[in-house]
Every structure is written in C-alpha cells, then in structure tokens.
Design a protein around this motif. Sequence first.
Motif, PDB file in Angstrom:
ATOM      1  N   GLN A 209      -1.527  -4.438  -0.188  1.00 33.17           N
ATOM      2  CA  GLN A 209      -2.502  -4.403  -1.015  1.00 33.17           C
ATOM      3  C   GLN A 209      -2.878  -2.869  -1.389  1.00 33.17           C
ATOM      4  O   GLN A 209      -3.153  -2.501  -2.346  1.00 33.17           O
ATOM      5  N   LEU A 210      -2.834  -2.106  -0.322  1.00 29.03           N
ATOM      6  CA  LEU A 210      -2.916  -0.614  -0.384  1.00 29.03           C
ATOM      7  C   LEU A 210      -1.772   0.053  -1.356  1.00 29.03           C
ATOM      8  O   LEU A 210      -2.118   0.810  -2.186  1.00 29.03           O
ATOM      9  N   LEU A 211      -0.705  -0.436  -1.192  1.00 30.57           N
ATOM     10  CA  LEU A 211       0.538  -0.029  -2.020  1.00 30.57           C
ATOM     11  C   LEU A 211       0.249  -0.550  -3.415  1.00 30.57           C
ATOM     12  O   LEU A 211       0.502   0.253  -4.425  1.00 30.57           O
ATOM     13  N   ARG A 212      -0.299  -1.686  -3.568  1.00 32.18           N
ATOM     14  CA  ARG A 212      -0.507  -2.319  -5.108  1.00 32.18           C
ATOM     15  C   ARG A 212      -1.557  -1.452  -5.815  1.00 32.18           C
ATOM     16  O   ARG A 212      -1.490  -1.218  -6.767  1.00 32.18           O
ATOM     17  N   ALA A 213      -2.711  -0.925  -4.778  1.00 39.44           N
ATOM     18  CA  ALA A 213      -3.758  -0.064  -5.347  1.00 39.44           C
ATOM     19  C   ALA A 213      -3.185   1.256  -5.789  1.00 39.44           C
ATOM     20  O   ALA A 213      -3.394   1.671  -6.956  1.00 39.44           O
ATOM     21  N   GLY A 214      -2.068   1.694  -4.933  1.00 40.70           N
ATOM     22  CA  GLY A 214      -1.562   3.092  -5.341  1.00 40.70           C
ATOM     23  C   GLY A 214      -0.840   2.997  -6.643  1.00 40.70           C
ATOM     24  O   GLY A 214      -0.697   3.828  -7.672  1.00 40.70           O
ATOM     25  N   PHE A 215      -0.079   1.916  -6.753  1.00 36.18           N
ATOM     26  CA  PHE A 215       0.740   1.694  -8.028  1.00 36.18           C
ATOM     27  C   PHE A 215      -0.257   1.484  -9.402  1.00 36.18           C
ATOM     28  O   PHE A 215       0.335   2.244 -10.197  1.00 36.18           O
ATOM     29  N   PHE A 216      -1.165   0.795  -9.137  1.00 32.51           N
ATOM     30  CA  PHE A 216      -1.974   0.455 -10.451  1.00 32.51           C
ATOM     31  C   PHE A 216      -2.815   1.930 -10.632  1.00 32.51           C
ATOM     32  O   PHE A 216      -2.859   2.157 -11.863  1.00 32.51           O
ATOM     33  N   VAL A 217      -3.271   2.612  -9.633  1.00 27.68           N
ATOM     34  CA  VAL A 217      -3.919   3.739  -9.766  1.00 27.68           C
ATOM     35  C   VAL A 217      -2.994   4.726 -10.455  1.00 27.68           C
ATOM     36  O   VAL A 217      -3.465   5.596 -11.341  1.00 27.68           O
ATOM     37  N   GLY A 218      -1.860   4.948  -9.688  1.00 27.46           N
ATOM     38  CA  GLY A 218      -0.847   5.993 -10.361  1.00 27.46           C
ATOM     39  C   GLY A 218      -0.835   5.732 -11.937  1.00 27.46           C
ATOM     40  O   GLY A 218      -0.372   6.772 -12.727  1.00 27.46           O
ATOM     41  N   LEU A 219      -0.614   4.426 -12.225  1.00 28.45           N
ATOM     42  CA  LEU A 219      -0.334   3.967 -13.539  1.00 28.45           C
ATOM     43  C   LEU A 219      -1.406   4.454 -14.534  1.00 28.45           C
ATOM     44  O   LEU A 219      -1.081   5.046 -15.570  1.00 28.45           O
ATOM     45  N   LEU A 220      -2.700   4.279 -13.994  1.00 31.03           N
ATOM     46  CA  LEU A 220      -3.738   4.508 -14.894  1.00 31.03           C
ATOM     47  C   LEU A 220      -3.906   6.253 -14.855  1.00 31.03           C
ATOM     48  O   LEU A 220      -4.116   6.574 -16.330  1.00 31.03           O
ATOM     49  N   VAL A 221      -3.629   6.908 -13.858  1.00 35.35           N
ATOM     50  CA  VAL A 221      -3.725   8.225 -13.927  1.00 35.35           C
ATOM     51  C   VAL A 221      -2.480   8.724 -15.056  1.00 35.35           C
ATOM     52  O   VAL A 221      -2.825   9.752 -15.781  1.00 35.35           O
TER      53      VAL A 221
END
Length: 586
Positions: free
Chosen positions: A204-216
């Motif tokens: 889930q940490l990697l999933r968070a990094g993916f979606f936050v990176g997409l948002l940024v």
Amino acid sequence: MFHFLKKHAAAAAKESASPEGAASVSRSAGDRLDSSLAVSVGLCVLVFIVLQWMGSYSPHWGKSIWHHVSEAFLLFSVTLALMPMYWLCAGSLRRKNKTFVVTWGAVLVQLLFFGLIRHVTADITSDIGNELLYLPYMMAPLVVTVLLGPLLGMFATISICMLGGFFILPEQYAPEKQVQFWILSSLSGMLTVLLTHNLRNRAQLLRAGFFVGLLVMVLCCIMGVINLQAWDYNLTGVLVCLAVAFGVSMLTSVLISGVLPIIEGAFKIITPISWLEMADMNRPLMKRLQMEAPGTFHHCLMVAQLAEAAAEAIGANPIECRVEAYYHDIGKMQNPLYFIENIMDGPNPHDELTPSMSARIIIDHVQDGVALARENNLPRPLVDVIEQHHGTSLAYFFYRKALQYRDEILSRVESGLASPDDVPEVVESNFRYKGPNPQSKETGIVSLADIVESATRSMGKISCEEMQKRVDELLKQRVVDGHLDDCGLTFGDLKKIRNSFIKTLKSIHHNRIAYPSHNPEAKIEKNAFSDVSVREKEEKAVKKEGEGKAVPEIMELPDAGTLQEGKSTETEMKNGADAEENETES
C-alpha cells in the motif's frame, strides 16, 4: 475528508480523557524519560533552535539585520502557533515524548530536504519546470501517518505547508510560486493520509506513492509548474519533467518502506503492518501453543474472534486486539495439563492438590507468560496484555473450594475427628491475581472476551436468553470489581461490546443439521429435520405474541448415531408404555 478527521478527532479526545495508567504499573527508566515534562520542554526548545538555524541559510532572508530578525520572528511565531495544534492532534499520544520526536523529526527532515534541493537546483535554469518538481511532498505525512495515525499525519501536512515556504522560496518574493507550493503540499499530503491511514501491507505504500505522484504530475501541468507549451520544441525536456514530478513520490515511498522498520525498532512503535506480521500462526510461540496446549490455542482463537469484533464496534484497534488475544495465555504452556481445556479425557491433576496449590499454579500462568514473552522479545503491548488480562481478579473456583475444605475440617474438629491445627488458613489475597488491571482499551476488551468465552463454553447447551444473561452478569461483575477503572472504556463502549459479544457468540454456537448415516440401506429419518421445523414455528409464534422481544434458542442437534439411538430408545419406551397400559386395562 472532514467526516474522516472528525471521527478520528473524537477518538483522540476520548483517549486523552482516559487515564494513562495506574500507579500500580511498574515503569522503567525509559518509560519515565518518555513522559518527563522536562524532556518535553527541552524538545520544544530544540525544535525552535533547529528551525532558526535552518532558516538562517534560506536565500530569501536577506542580508540586512532587520530583515533577518523579522524573518526569524515570523518563523518563531508560525512554529509557536503549530504547538497547540500538535497538542490537539496527538490526543493521548502527547504524553509520550517519542511521539513529539517522531512527528517533529519527520517535519524537520523534510524541511531539510527542501533546503538541500533548493540549494542544489538554484543554479539550474529551465523554461520548462522549476524546483517545485523535485520536492518530496509526501515524506513527513507518510511517515507520521503510518507510525502515529491520521490526525498527526494531517498535522505534519499543515506544518509543511506553513513552514516550507521559508526554505524553498527564491530570494525575491514570488506569490504565484507560494500558492503553487501550498496547493501541491496540502493536496499531496492529504491524499497520502487518506491512502495510508489504514495500512494492511507494505504494498500500500507503493500504491500511495503511485497515486500521489500522479496527482503531483497533474497539478504541475495544470498550474504551469511544467510548461506544456514547450512540447513543440523540447519534447524530451517536457517528458523528463513529467517523469521527475511522478518519480519523486514513487522513490519517496520506496525509500520510506525500507526505513520504516528501522524507525519502528528505534522508537518501539508498532504499526498495523507489524501487528499483521505477528498474527502469523507460523511464528515459534504460536506453533508451540498449537502443539503443547491445543485446548488453550483454540480458546485463544475464540477470544480473538470476540475481541476483534468488539474493538471494531467501539473504534479501538481490532488488529491489536486479535494479536493480543492470540498471545494472552501463552503462560499456560509451562503446565498445560493443569488447565481444564487441555485435560481432554485424562485425569484431573487438581484432584490430588490442595485448593491453594491449584490456585497458585493457575495464577502463575500470568508470570510464566510474561517471562516467556520477554524471552522471545515480544513488544510491550503483548507483555502488558499477558500481565493485565486477569487484573487483580479472584480465582473464585479454588477460593470457594478452599472455604468448603476449611469448613469440612472445622466440622471434623467439632466432632473430635481432627485437631484444630489441621484447619487451613484461607487468605483471599493468596487467591487473587497480582495485576495490574487493564491499562488500555484493547487490553480491557481482551480481558472481557477471555472471561466471556470461558464462561459461555462451560455452560454447554445454552439459549440466547441464558447467553445474554450470563454476559450481562460477567460485565457487571467486572465493573463492580473495578477491573475496568483504568482502561478508559465507557459505559457506552461496554454496551457496544456486550452486543458484539452476543452477536459473535451466536455465530460460534450456530445450528447444524445432523448428517444421515453413510449406510446405503439406512433411511433418512424425518425426525432429523423435525426439531428445526418445530423450532421455526415456535419462533414465529413468539415473534407474533411477544412483539419481537423474545429471543430464539440456539439448538445443538445430535449427530446421526445419536439420532438412531434416540429413535430406537423412543420405540422401546413407546412399547413399554403400551405394555403398561395393557396391564392396567387388564
């Protein structure tokens, strides 16, 4: 989002109102240091000093003394304003200095990275993107949320938004860049908290990094941080900026997933991931418990089922309750055959012991469990639940047996069959557990689930009404004895726990249909289903007549062999009754 924060704020307020611990609880030097007021004040002063030192290297503070003093005062004022917000968000965790160290340490480290990135990228000039692309916006919110919870994660997000401008803005004030930074920092931080507040695995940490990176990446395109108009003449540069905006968050999540176990071990903080790892039934102590005390192991599984459902009902930590229930009786492995659930069909060794000796063996399973937990380096909450789940309660069965034995000796003395010196002394304190009482909601829930499971199982066949009555008696007894005074459970919580226990017990004592014999010549008896149909009719009648207040019973249908024996017994009784009737008529 606001409903999410409101729910966790209410939980934090309830926890902060509850007592942290009784005076009877032994505290180590590390525990005293963790809650020392002098250490808390020193840490606050240290935060102010570090921020002022980091701010002095910021390029936009200016060279004049007056400008420098004004910027320092502004930074001091913002930091001071954040302290009450930390106090509110921390809840009961604010009593622990390690909470302050982890929260503000994560914020300071992220601000330090901001300053370093600003210094490194100061000489990089590009008409496609700027230094806002390289900032790890999710670092502090991710660390704090996983380790300490979503409220402090939101506090870290707000702190970064308010303090970050001192370290990443250029020397000349640029309001559009300030707004861009606030939007990127706040939205990415809030998304990080929402994606990681209920962490169940490290993926889930990697999933968070993916979606936050997409948002940024999307926000940078919308706000003009990345100049998409350069697409025509510098496609490579635009693609690189998009990759950087997305990749920084992914890289941050990967690095933090590797650093988290180190932080957990250093500050002795247990995350939901750690709880799930300790729930593995292949761990050494769990394997030993299965092999050496199978009855106790099954009891622990049932207690875990009760405790986890009750914790979810009141908003406590269900994973912690489940793991604590698994380990709470590991001390019984020292003398497994002295506990009734492990005796099976063998002789009861307590028949050869005095009540006081039996009580001593039963009570000592707590200290044996604590020693075993410390030998295996189990975390502090597990040691606490082993030590506290019986509190200072009375081993009433053996205490009553000791009183009966004393009365028998006294009667023999009065009859001249025994000497007064043979009368045993029965001291109630010798039959009580050493305690202390439960000091947290989770430990209190496990202690209640422990006694409810044991008591209801010993009743054998039980109806819903009897079950509810017994559960109410047990909870009332614990409240009257003061067993729950220090754990922070309210009467409202107890009502929810009681309802959860009854619901779970109903599922445990569920109905089953008796299977027919595998003999092909045997016929399926209609009586195998007759009890069910009759009971269904009775339930419908009770609902109509009692206005829905009556509670249906829980049935335990016999197996096929018992059913056949019952059938033959009924036939013999019927034949015998007919014979008696014929004799009477004659």
